[in-house]
Design a protein around this motif. Structure first.
Motif, mmCIF file in Angstrom:
data_model
loop_
_atom_site.group_PDB
_atom_site.id
_atom_site.type_symbol
_atom_site.label_atom_id
_atom_site.label_comp_id
_atom_site.label_asym_id
_atom_site.label_seq_id
_atom_site.Cartn_x
_atom_site.Cartn_y
_atom_site.Cartn_z
ATOM 1 N N PHE A 169 0.843 -1.190 0.000
ATOM 2 C CA PHE A 169 0.000 0.000 0.000
ATOM 3 C C PHE A 169 0.885 1.249 0.000
ATOM 4 O O PHE A 169 1.501 1.569 1.024
ATOM 5 C CB PHE A 169 -0.911 0.024 1.229
ATOM 6 C CG PHE A 169 -1.775 -1.192 1.370
ATOM 7 C CD1 PHE A 169 -2.936 -1.331 0.622
ATOM 8 C CD2 PHE A 169 -1.427 -2.209 2.239
ATOM 9 C CE1 PHE A 169 -3.732 -2.458 0.744
ATOM 10 C CE2 PHE A 169 -2.221 -3.337 2.374
ATOM 11 C CZ PHE A 169 -3.371 -3.463 1.620
ATOM 12 N N PRO A 170 1.010 1.953 -1.122
ATOM 13 C CA PRO A 170 1.783 3.200 -1.144
ATOM 14 C C PRO A 170 1.113 4.250 -0.252
ATOM 15 O O PRO A 170 -0.089 4.486 -0.362
ATOM 16 C CB PRO A 170 1.749 3.616 -2.617
ATOM 17 C CG PRO A 170 1.430 2.352 -3.364
ATOM 18 C CD PRO A 170 0.508 1.592 -2.463
ATOM 19 N N ILE A 171 1.894 4.853 0.621
ATOM 20 C CA ILE A 171 1.373 5.868 1.541
ATOM 21 C C ILE A 171 1.683 7.273 1.040
ATOM 22 O O ILE A 171 0.839 8.160 1.058
ATOM 23 C CB ILE A 171 1.960 5.676 2.949
ATOM 24 C CG1 ILE A 171 1.664 4.261 3.455
ATOM 25 C CG2 ILE A 171 1.387 6.719 3.915
ATOM 26 C CD1 ILE A 171 0.198 3.917 3.549
ATOM 27 N N ASN A 172 2.907 7.480 0.596
ATOM 28 C CA ASN A 172 3.307 8.791 0.087
ATOM 29 C C ASN A 172 4.515 8.599 -0.821
ATOM 30 O O ASN A 172 5.146 7.543 -0.808
ATOM 31 C CB ASN A 172 3.643 9.745 1.237
ATOM 32 C CG ASN A 172 3.619 11.199 0.806
ATOM 33 O OD1 ASN A 172 3.192 11.523 -0.304
ATOM 34 N ND2 ASN A 172 4.074 12.094 1.662
ATOM 35 N N SER A 173 4.825 9.607 -1.610
ATOM 36 C CA SER A 173 5.970 9.506 -2.511
ATOM 37 C C SER A 173 6.566 10.879 -2.743
ATOM 38 O O SER A 173 5.919 11.910 -2.533
ATOM 39 C CB SER A 173 5.546 8.887 -3.854
ATOM 40 O OG SER A 173 4.596 9.713 -4.509
ATOM 41 N N SER A 174 7.826 10.873 -3.191
ATOM 42 C CA SER A 174 8.499 12.125 -3.522
ATOM 43 C C SER A 174 9.458 11.880 -4.679
ATOM 44 O O SER A 174 10.074 10.814 -4.781
ATOM 45 C CB SER A 174 9.273 12.665 -2.312
ATOM 46 O OG SER A 174 10.277 11.746 -1.897
ATOM 47 N N VAL A 175 9.562 12.862 -5.551
ATOM 48 C CA VAL A 175 10.488 12.793 -6.678
ATOM 49 C C VAL A 175 11.846 13.276 -6.193
ATOM 50 O O VAL A 175 11.999 14.426 -5.781
ATOM 51 C CB VAL A 175 9.995 13.661 -7.847
ATOM 52 C CG1 VAL A 175 11.007 13.628 -8.995
ATOM 53 C CG2 VAL A 175 8.629 13.188 -8.328
ATOM 54 N N THR A 176 12.841 12.407 -6.213
ATOM 55 C CA THR A 176 14.167 12.776 -5.732
ATOM 56 C C THR A 176 15.092 13.226 -6.853
ATOM 57 O O THR A 176 16.132 13.836 -6.590
ATOM 58 C CB THR A 176 14.812 11.593 -4.992
ATOM 59 O OG1 THR A 176 14.919 10.469 -5.871
ATOM 60 C CG2 THR A 176 13.956 11.193 -3.780
ATOM 61 N N ALA A 177 14.718 12.915 -8.100
ATOM 62 C CA ALA A 177 15.483 13.387 -9.262
ATOM 63 C C ALA A 177 14.543 13.435 -10.459
ATOM 64 O O ALA A 177 13.711 12.547 -10.634
ATOM 65 C CB ALA A 177 16.669 12.474 -9.551
ATOM 66 N N TYR A 178 14.686 14.501 -11.268
ATOM 67 C CA TYR A 178 13.823 14.633 -12.453
ATOM 68 C C TYR A 178 14.576 15.371 -13.539
ATOM 69 O O TYR A 178 15.051 16.496 -13.333
ATOM 70 C CB TYR A 178 12.544 15.395 -12.096
ATOM 71 C CG TYR A 178 11.522 15.414 -13.213
ATOM 72 C CD1 TYR A 178 10.665 14.339 -13.417
ATOM 73 C CD2 TYR A 178 11.424 16.509 -14.075
ATOM 74 C CE1 TYR A 178 9.725 14.347 -14.430
ATOM 75 C CE2 TYR A 178 10.486 16.524 -15.101
ATOM 76 C CZ TYR A 178 9.633 15.450 -15.270
ATOM 77 O OH TYR A 178 8.715 15.447 -16.284
ATOM 78 N N ARG A 179 14.721 14.706 -14.710
ATOM 79 C CA ARG A 179 15.482 15.284 -15.813
ATOM 80 C C ARG A 179 14.697 15.229 -17.118
ATOM 81 O O ARG A 179 15.273 15.036 -18.189
ATOM 82 C CB ARG A 179 16.817 14.562 -15.957
ATOM 83 C CG ARG A 179 17.730 14.696 -14.752
ATOM 84 C CD ARG A 179 19.034 13.917 -14.904
ATOM 85 N NE ARG A 179 18.806 12.491 -15.044
ATOM 86 C CZ ARG A 179 18.579 11.671 -14.018
ATOM 87 N NH1 ARG A 179 18.536 12.159 -12.777
ATOM 88 N NH2 ARG A 179 18.386 10.387 -14.222
ATOM 89 N N GLY A 180 13.418 15.376 -17.044
ATOM 90 C CA GLY A 180 12.591 15.412 -18.237
ATOM 91 C C GLY A 180 12.202 14.042 -18.746
ATOM 92 O O GLY A 180 11.028 13.684 -18.778
ATOM 93 N N THR A 181 13.193 13.247 -19.174
ATOM 94 C CA THR A 181 12.904 11.891 -19.671
ATOM 95 C C THR A 181 13.309 10.821 -18.677
ATOM 96 O O THR A 181 13.208 9.636 -18.973
ATOM 97 C CB THR A 181 13.635 11.638 -21.003
ATOM 98 O OG1 THR A 181 15.046 11.801 -20.811
ATOM 99 C CG2 THR A 181 13.141 12.600 -22.074
ATOM 100 N N ALA A 182 13.785 11.233 -17.500
ATOM 101 C CA ALA A 182 14.179 10.279 -16.464
ATOM 102 C C ALA A 182 13.791 10.828 -15.102
ATOM 103 O O ALA A 182 13.841 12.033 -14.867
ATOM 104 C CB ALA A 182 15.680 10.001 -16.520
ATOM 105 N N ALA A 183 13.392 9.936 -14.226
ATOM 106 C CA ALA A 183 12.990 10.351 -12.886
ATOM 107 C C ALA A 183 13.302 9.252 -11.883
ATOM 108 O O ALA A 183 13.320 8.060 -12.233
ATOM 109 C CB ALA A 183 11.491 10.675 -12.842
ATOM 110 N N THR A 184 13.578 9.656 -10.662
ATOM 111 C CA THR A 184 13.731 8.729 -9.544
ATOM 112 C C THR A 184 12.716 9.110 -8.487
ATOM 113 O O THR A 184 12.623 10.284 -8.107
ATOM 114 C CB THR A 184 15.150 8.768 -8.956
ATOM 115 O OG1 THR A 184 16.100 8.418 -9.971
ATOM 116 C CG2 THR A 184 15.278 7.805 -7.780
ATOM 117 N N VAL A 185 11.938 8.143 -8.043
ATOM 118 C CA VAL A 185 10.857 8.406 -7.094
ATOM 119 C C VAL A 185 10.996 7.471 -5.895
ATOM 120 O O VAL A 185 11.207 6.259 -6.069
ATOM 121 C CB VAL A 185 9.478 8.198 -7.743
ATOM 122 C CG1 VAL A 185 8.360 8.549 -6.755
ATOM 123 C CG2 VAL A 185 9.347 9.047 -9.007
#
Length: 223
Positions: free
Chosen positions: A154-170
């Protein structure tokens, strides 16, 4: 984030050859029948509040829904990446991972072709009859008569730790429930808190996973 999570081995660096859920002696909470229903209600409320706060705070997020129904995928934005990561954490943290046919289908659905092939080979080596027995199942992966195998994320919350347009780390903070449901269960349902780190790439008009790892916690403070 800090804290510990016991139960299945949700390793900080999960390799493809390691199941994402493993049993071991634990200090995890054993939950009684009826508690999951109450727990789910709390999760839904927390999720809605967290999504509302993050949407307001993220000026680069899409103003509409995270999923782009016209394209059949997720929005090309931070919000879309978060939604994809949360959905993928839930899908790849389910009992369907214990069955090769459904596991392969899920990996092909949520990952790039290269990543799916890599994880398929590793997970095929990891989900063994010995693992099933360790989980309270029969060697063929079926649950004992009178019991239902439960493996839910069950996902409770999330945050984007890196975002470069065509790539992301969550990073997705999750509550997991795992065990055999039934009277006098040899593997009672337990819960654990952990964080799923998902690397995503924008391809084919949607977000796809390229990698996944996990780490313990954080656990909510006790009142």
């Amino acid at each position: 984030m800090n804290g510990e999570q016991d139960g299945p081995d949700r390793m900080a660096e999960v390799k493809p050859s390691t199941p994402w859920r493993r049993w071991k002696p634990s200090r995890r909470f054993t939950i009684a029948v009826g508690v999951p229903v109450v727990l789910l209600a709390v999760i839904v409320a927390v999720n809605q509040q967290a999504d509302h706060r993050d949407a307001d705070a993220d000026s680069t997020s899409a103003k509409g829904p995270a999923t782009d129904t016209a394209a059949g995928g997720y929005a090309h934005s931070r919000t879309g990446a978060r939604q994809a990561a949360e959905d993928y954490a839930e899908l790849t943290g389910s009992d369907e991972m214990y069955v090769k046919k459904s596991r392969d289908r899920l990996l092909q659905q949520v990952m790039t072709a290269e990543a799916a092939e890599r994880f398929q080979m590793g997970l095929d080596r990891a989900y063994t009859p010995e693992l099933y027995e360790e989980s309270g199942l029969h060697r063929d992966g079926s649950a004992p008569k009178g019991f239902t195998f439960v493996d839910r994320t069950f996902p409770i919350n999330s945050s984007v730790t890196a975002y470069r347009g065509t790539a992301a780390t969550v990073a997705v903070w999750c509550l997991g429930t795992l065990g055999l449901d039934g009277h006098n269960s040899p593997k009672p349902l337990t819960t654990s808190w952990y964080t799923v780190i998902t690397d995503l790439t924008w391809t084919g008009g949607t977000w796809k996973m390229t990698d996944k790892s996990m780490k313990d916690g954080p656990e909510p403070a006790a009142r």
